[in-house]
Design an enzyme around this catalytic site. Structure first.
Site, PDB file in Angstrom:
ATOM      1  N   CYS A   1       0.837  -1.181   0.000  1.00  0.00           N
ATOM      2  CA  CYS A   1       0.000   0.000   0.000  1.00  0.00           C
ATOM      3  C   CYS A   1       0.882   1.245   0.000  1.00  0.00           C
ATOM      4  O   CYS A   1       2.046   1.193  -0.360  1.00  0.00           O
ATOM      5  CB  CYS A   1      -0.913  -0.002   1.225  1.00  0.00           C
ATOM      6  SG  CYS A   1      -1.789  -1.563   1.457  1.00  0.00           S
TER       7      CYS A   1
ATOM      8  N   ASP B   1      -2.972  -9.467   8.266  1.00  0.00           N
ATOM      9  CA  ASP B   1      -1.753  -9.371   9.075  1.00  0.00           C
ATOM     10  C   ASP B   1      -1.624  -7.993   9.702  1.00  0.00           C
ATOM     11  O   ASP B   1      -0.928  -7.824  10.712  1.00  0.00           O
ATOM     12  CB  ASP B   1      -0.521  -9.699   8.238  1.00  0.00           C
ATOM     13  CG  ASP B   1      -0.420  -8.869   6.968  1.00  0.00           C
ATOM     14  OD1 ASP B   1      -1.463  -8.374   6.485  1.00  0.00           O
ATOM     15  OD2 ASP B   1       0.686  -8.714   6.440  1.00  0.00           O
TER      16      ASP B   1
ATOM     17  N   VAL C   1       9.239 -11.644 -19.950  1.00  0.00           N
ATOM     18  CA  VAL C   1       9.224 -10.694 -21.057  1.00  0.00           C
ATOM     19  C   VAL C   1      10.535 -10.831 -21.812  1.00  0.00           C
ATOM     20  O   VAL C   1      11.615 -10.857 -21.207  1.00  0.00           O
ATOM     21  CB  VAL C   1       9.043  -9.246 -20.549  1.00  0.00           C
ATOM     22  CG1 VAL C   1       9.329  -8.252 -21.664  1.00  0.00           C
ATOM     23  CG2 VAL C   1       7.634  -9.041 -20.010  1.00  0.00           C
TER      24      VAL C   1
ATOM     25  N   SER D   1       9.554 -12.363  -6.645  1.00  0.00           N
ATOM     26  CA  SER D   1      10.746 -11.975  -7.393  1.00  0.00           C
ATOM     27  C   SER D   1      11.975 -12.659  -6.800  1.00  0.00           C
ATOM     28  O   SER D   1      12.069 -12.844  -5.586  1.00  0.00           O
ATOM     29  CB  SER D   1      10.916 -10.450  -7.347  1.00  0.00           C
ATOM     30  OG  SER D   1      12.100 -10.053  -8.011  1.00  0.00           O
ATOM     31  N   GLY D   2      12.906 -13.008  -7.653  1.00  0.00           N
ATOM     32  CA  GLY D   2      14.090 -13.754  -7.225  1.00  0.00           C
ATOM     33  C   GLY D   2      15.250 -12.906  -6.760  1.00  0.00           C
ATOM     34  O   GLY D   2      16.389 -13.391  -6.713  1.00  0.00           O
TER      35      GLY D   2
END
Length: 618
Positions: A2, A102, A285, A358-359
């Protein structure tokens, strides 16, 4: 995921600032398009929030969130992945929950157990503002490694303004007349971003990760609660089970989750471990550039593990059309042009999912960069006397005995400064010529220097290398990821940066991370077991854009115009003759100074878009 904004005043009523808070919420709607709200105490504190609904998507999860008693207010950007464990403990203590979010767990944990307990035990990514009405006290905190943003401004009317976006700070009425901090602009030209505890404008900072602040009528204090330099050796062991547990925990969501799949080691391993437990969609992509495109590798891997795989091919024109979005998305000066493909893939994924894994992380945790391997073999020579250094440099010039040495080992005052320069933008050697003021040294470089050991022991200087990577280079990576994903209203999570994985990686010996000239060895070997050796150990490509060519062709005229006609308060810091020389060297002589030139161009674009943002100043 957020966005939050708020003001705490030490001396005055700030209800007249409500309209400004409304404008801030409007300008960060992309961070939270699902709901927005404002809460204040009718006196000296006000907080606004925009929500991207991920867990408990009902109105019960909206923020700012008040406790049942009405004495505590929380604005929280992020996710707590082990919240259910502590929710059970709070229920035993008599807390009655109205939601499954949470956020509510964090609210009552702070109320019941305090800031120290929460920061020590909660695992997640976060920036939050927790206000105690009875004490008239505000707590601000940012996660251990800086995954989520938080900016602070100190105004002349003795108020503190905080926000998820830097433009909200610098356009605030009593801060907007503050001058630029030239030393921070210099750091930006070196690193490509302005690091923690500094800001482009005086009296503004990026709140440092791993820190919390206590703000009350007596003033404010900022305390560091986590340090990779001082981290206690963990009992956790770096293992497949540990990584898979963290990845599965970060699937918690009431909306669909996907994963970025580049075709590289980290994203492939993450995709395998998650998909092995729960079917998940992967997003890739690609381009028509054979050197950088990895869609074939990613597609083959996805088929191998029977994973739903979405692929988009983009053209050079697609990237160029993203340039304007790139300026809009980054409300602070930012010069890593890999943000452009990050925006493209975020837009693609956002059409399908609301959360993405994401890695990012293993390169910094496990010595995944070539510069790390270079320092493993050459770092010890920095601690030789100058005569020995000169001898080795001369020998290295005529033989292959010292292939990793460079002349900077003679000129830098300490190992920290020596390695710090490895993180500078390509072409940053031009900074002394084009930029008149001195450049500030990054806060976390000073922090690491003051709290670690500098000696010839390989274990110690390699720990220093990793501390600098985590606290400086990783910050640029995380900043890029957050702004690109949130611009398209998608929450990006980084499982490799969970507390347990970070602690285990820090505790592991160098040999578990580096084998010969292979860094990130543990992660590569684990992936090799799931696929094959060639896939796990193939050359790293990265998702590149042809910026050097663009600066000579497609955007050349605009770059010359903006760099050589900067606004006056930027122009005064630069040497115009040297700027012309730099641009000409790149565009006419075929040299590649794309990194430093893009940083100049991005700086002017940022100034024009965000520094005088009319919607906030009107």
């Amino acid at each position: 995921m957020c966005g939050l904004v708020g003001i705490y005043s030490f001396k005055r009523n700030i209800l007249d600032r409500k309209e400004y808070i409304k404008k801030c919420l409007l300008t960060m709607k992309h961070r939270g398009p699902d709901s927005h709200a404002i809460w204040h105490n009718n006196a000296n504190y006000i907080s606004g929030f925009v929500r991207l609904s991920i867990r408990d998507i009902s109105n019960h999860g909206n923020q700012p969130m008040l406790s049942n008693c009405g004495n505590f207010c929380l604005s929280f950007n992020g996710e707590i992945y082990n919240s259910e464990k502590y929710k059970a403990l709070l229920i035993r203590e008599g807390v009655q929950f109205a939601s499954s979010s949470d956020t509510e767990v964090l609210l009552y944990a702070l109320k019941s157990w305090g800031i120290q307990f929460v920061l020590e035990h909660f695992d997640g990514m976060f920036a939050f503002a927790f206000y105690d009405l009875q004490k008239n006290e505000l707590l601000l905190a940012r996660d251990r490694l800086g995954i989520k943003p938080l900016y602070i401004g100190f105004d002349k009317n003795e108020s503190i303004i905080f926000s998820s976006q830097y433009d909200h700070i610098i356009n605030y009425a009593s801060i907007q007349q503050e001058a630029f901090d030239p030393s921070s602009i210099g750091t930006y030209l070196q690193l490509g971003y302005i690091p923690d505890n500094a800001g482009a404008i005086n009296k503004t900072i990026l709140f440092p990760h791993g820190h919390y602040a206590v703000i009350n009528s007596a003033g404010y204090t900022i305390t560091q609660y986590y340090s990779s330099v001082k981290s206690v050796l963990s009992q956790q062991v770096l293992s497949e089970a540990l990584i898979q547990k963290a990845a599965i925990e970060q699937l918690v969501s009431d909306v669909e989750v996907g994963v970025f799949l580049s075709g590289g080691v980290d994203s492939s391993l993450l995709a395998y471990l998650v998909n092995n437990k729960q079917p998940i969609s992967a997003f890739t992509v690609g381009t028509n550039d054979a050197y950088s495109d990895e869609t074939n590798d990613a597609t083959g891997f996805a088929k191998r593990i029977q994973m739903n795989h979405q692929v988009a091919k983009v053209t050079e024109q697609d990237f160029i059309e993203t340039l304007e979005d790139n300026t809009e998305a980054y409300s602070e000066p930012f010069a890593d042009f890999s943000s452009i493909p990050s925006l493209v893939i975020s837009k693609f994924a956002a059409a399908h999912v609301k959360v993405i894994l994401s890695g990012d992380g293993p390169d910094e945790l496990s010595y995944g960069y070539y510069r790390n391997i270079k320092l493993l073999h050459a770092g010890k020579y920095f601690f030789d006397n100058n005569l020995a250094k000169v001898a080795k440099l001369i020998s290295g010039r005529f033989t292959s005995k010292y292939p990793f040495l460079d002349s900077r080992i003679l000129t830098q005052k300490d190992f920290y400064t020596y390695y710090y320069q490895y993180l500078f933008l390509f072409g940053s050697s031009w900074v002394p010529a084009i930029f008149k003021p001195a450049c500030a040294e990054a806060y976390f470089l000073q922090n690491i220097r003051n709290n670690s050991m500098q000696d010839v022991t390989q274990q110690n200087y390699m720990h220093t290398v990793r501390d600098i990577e985590l606290n400086l280079h990783l910050q640029r990576v995380l900043l890029k990821l957050d702004r690109a994903s949130m611009f398209h209203s998608i929450e990006a999570r980084v499982p490799y940066l969970s507390n347990n994985i970070v602690d285990a990686a820090m505790a592991a010996g160098i040999q578990q991370h580096i084998n010969g000239h292979e860094g990130k060895y543990f992660f590569k070997e684990l992936l090799a077991q799931k696929t094959d050796h060639d896939y796990a150990y193939k050359q790293k490509k990265g998702f590149l854009v042809p910026m050097a060519a663009w600066l000579r062709n497609q955007i050349k005229a605009d770059v010359y115009d903006k760099v050589l006609n900067m606004p006056a308060d930027l122009d005064s810091m630069f040497n115009r003759n040297q700027l012309i020389k730099l641009l000409d060297k790149h565009t006419k002589d075929g040299k590649d100074f794309s990194g430093i030139i893009w940083s100049l161009y991005a700086l002017v674009n940022w100034y024009n878009k965000h520094y005088n943002k009319q919607i906030l100043r009107s």
